[in-house]
Motif scaffolding. Structure first.
Motif, mmCIF file in Angstrom:
data_model
loop_
_atom_site.group_PDB
_atom_site.id
_atom_site.type_symbol
_atom_site.label_atom_id
_atom_site.label_comp_id
_atom_site.label_asym_id
_atom_site.label_seq_id
_atom_site.Cartn_x
_atom_site.Cartn_y
_atom_site.Cartn_z
ATOM 1 N N ARG A 126 0.805 -1.224 0.000
ATOM 2 C CA ARG A 126 0.000 0.000 0.000
ATOM 3 C C ARG A 126 0.833 1.266 0.000
ATOM 4 N N VAL A 127 1.852 1.312 0.865
ATOM 5 C CA VAL A 127 2.490 2.612 1.150
ATOM 6 C C VAL A 127 3.901 2.746 0.573
ATOM 7 N N ARG A 128 4.394 1.728 -0.080
ATOM 8 C CA ARG A 128 5.806 1.761 -0.485
ATOM 9 C C ARG A 128 6.106 2.958 -1.384
ATOM 10 N N ARG A 129 7.277 3.565 -1.128
ATOM 11 C CA ARG A 129 7.698 4.709 -1.918
ATOM 12 C C ARG A 129 8.165 4.247 -3.296
ATOM 13 N N ASP A 130 7.968 5.095 -4.262
ATOM 14 C CA ASP A 130 8.408 4.782 -5.625
ATOM 15 C C ASP A 130 9.839 5.292 -5.800
ATOM 16 N N ALA A 144 12.254 -2.259 -8.005
ATOM 17 C CA ALA A 144 11.566 -2.992 -9.068
ATOM 18 C C ALA A 144 10.061 -2.937 -8.876
ATOM 19 N N THR A 145 9.339 -3.066 -9.978
ATOM 20 C CA THR A 145 7.873 -3.133 -9.901
ATOM 21 C C THR A 145 7.432 -4.483 -9.347
ATOM 22 N N ASP A 203 8.386 -10.103 -6.744
ATOM 23 C CA ASP A 203 8.457 -11.563 -6.645
ATOM 24 C C ASP A 203 9.464 -12.161 -7.611
ATOM 25 N N ALA A 204 10.000 -11.366 -8.510
ATOM 26 C CA ALA A 204 10.978 -11.846 -9.489
ATOM 27 C C ALA A 204 12.364 -11.306 -9.128
ATOM 28 N N PRO A 205 13.414 -11.955 -9.616
ATOM 29 C CA PRO A 205 14.745 -11.336 -9.501
ATOM 30 C C PRO A 205 14.733 -9.953 -10.141
ATOM 31 N N ILE A 238 17.389 -8.448 -2.516
ATOM 32 C CA ILE A 238 16.653 -7.519 -3.372
ATOM 33 C C ILE A 238 16.945 -7.762 -4.849
ATOM 34 N N ALA A 239 18.200 -8.096 -5.167
ATOM 35 C CA ALA A 239 18.540 -8.300 -6.575
ATOM 36 C C ALA A 239 18.258 -9.738 -7.016
#
Length: 366
Positions: free
Chosen positions: A19-23, A28-29, A32-34, A133-134
């Motif tokens: 909901r609140v995550r900063r852009d 990454a969008t 769930d993916a690398p 994260i990567a």
DNA sequence: AACTCGTGGGG
DNA sequence: TCCCCAAGAGT
């Protein structure tokens, strides 16, 4: 460690973060993916060490435009790299990042956490953060935010860093359950925006489960760190100008402001004792300022001296054409004097006879 | 294991 | 003004 199971306790973080995550430009969008660009994650994590997000964003954007790939960074010369880092502080991070890029360009990305941790500038936190994260590895990344969030949630007394090993073991299953990239960033985002040193518990998705909040002890957990008193010093910051050239120190390889060009400095007491007419000194200077570093406070007195001709500079000093000065990487202190020289109307008073002062500086510098 | 390494923001 | 802190690491 009688702590509740992490996957259950931390479950509210996933929908909250959605909901609140900063852009942020490195984010990454699809969490769930690398990550589509591991290099962007590496750059962001090095820049974010001891540096706030808002400060990093413009540096990150310029950096990726200037060095879009590990190959591009690997081929850049050191002055160019430091110029892109200028003003961000902790400049060895820039050299570590370039060295890491050289390794990645030559050998590719490491295949495990131990490999990441061997890259220069990547310690326990950064290696785990890049892994999670990567690459979506379930590596627990504990930074200052995570230690504060978890210390409060679990009511850990004393310095939570002492419990780092326990916390990593406890956290790992939650990374598997909620996604390494998502949960890693969610914990840090919570610490940065809600569970800050002064917490906003009303906005916290973990408030009902938080042991420190139930005990009304969020103000004392975690305890504040101990800090050494900064060392005090007083210097003259000397801009010597002759024949359209300015005298600069070439970059050092270690110590404060290593990697950056610097104006020559003279300890204030030294110049006062060597100048035949000490009363002239203040008349050649601008009003000074206090330069603050983590472990030092430096009273800076900027000085501009015009000479008729250049002299043979001492080892490590170089005469730089004035027009080339803007291309050199400088720290905040030295940028400030550079800006003074370039600003009309900021000229200090001329001394009636600065010759003695110039001789004194030339003796000290060359 | 203290100490060092920059700069900026917030209370 | 002062103190704390910030997606820490290397020595």
């Amino acid at each position: 460690m009688p702590w509740p199971a992490a996957p259950d306790l931390l479950a509210p973080l996933a929908p909250w973060f959605g909901r609140v995550r900063r852009d942020l430009p490195w984010r990454a969008t699809d969490l769930d993916a690398p990550h589509p660009d591991p290099y962007a994650v590496l750059v962001s994590e090095l820049m974010l060490q001891q540096t706030q997000v808002a400060t990093v964003v413009p540096y990150f954007n310029r950096w990726l435009a200037r060095f879009p790939t590990p190959q591009a960074l690997a081929e850049a010369d050191e002055d160019t790299v430091h110029k892109a880092w200028e003003g961000l502080g902790y400049y060895r991070r820039a050299r570590f990042l370039k060295a890491a890029a050289v390794s990645v360009a030559a050998e590719g990305w490491p295949g495990d956490l131990e490999g990441l941790a061997q890259l220069p500038g990547l310690g326990p936190y950064t290696a785990a953060a890049v892994g999670a994260i990567a690459f979506q590895w379930p590596a627990p990344a504990l930074d200052g935010n995570a230690f504060r969030v978890l210390a409060r949630l679990l009511l850990i007394e004393g310095d939570p860093k002492i419990r780092a090993a326990d916390l990593r073991t406890w956290l790992a299953p939650a990374l598997e359950a909620h996604g390494p990239s998502r949960l890693t960033q969610a914990i840090m985002e919570l610490g940065a925006t809600v569970c800050a040193p002064t917490p906003a518990c009303g906005a916290c998705p973990l408030a009902d489960a938080c042991a420190a909040r139930q005990a009304e002890r969020t103000g004392e957990i975690p305890p504040a760190g101990k800090r050494a008193k900064p060392k005090e010093s007083a210097i003259w910051l000397v801009a010597m100008e002759a024949e359209g050239y300015l005298l600069l120190h070439a970059p050092a390889t270690s110590g404060l402001l290593a990697g950056l060009w610097r104006w020559p400095t003279i300890e204030a007491s030294e110049l006062a004792s060597q100048t035949p007419a000490p009363g002239l000194v203040p008349m050649l200077a601008w009003p000074g300022w206090t330069q603050v570093y983590t472990h030092r406070r430096e009273a800076v007195s900027p000085l501009h001296l015009r000479l008729g001709t250049r002299f043979q500079a001492a080892e490590g000093l170089r005469w730089i054409p004035a027009a080339d000065l803007s291309a050199l990487p400088l720290g905040q202190r030295d940028q400030r004097l550079r800006d003074l020289l370039a600003t009309p109307g900021q000229t200090p008073l001329e001394a009636p006879d600065p010759a003695a002062l110039i001789r004194a500086c030339a003796t000290l510098l060359g």
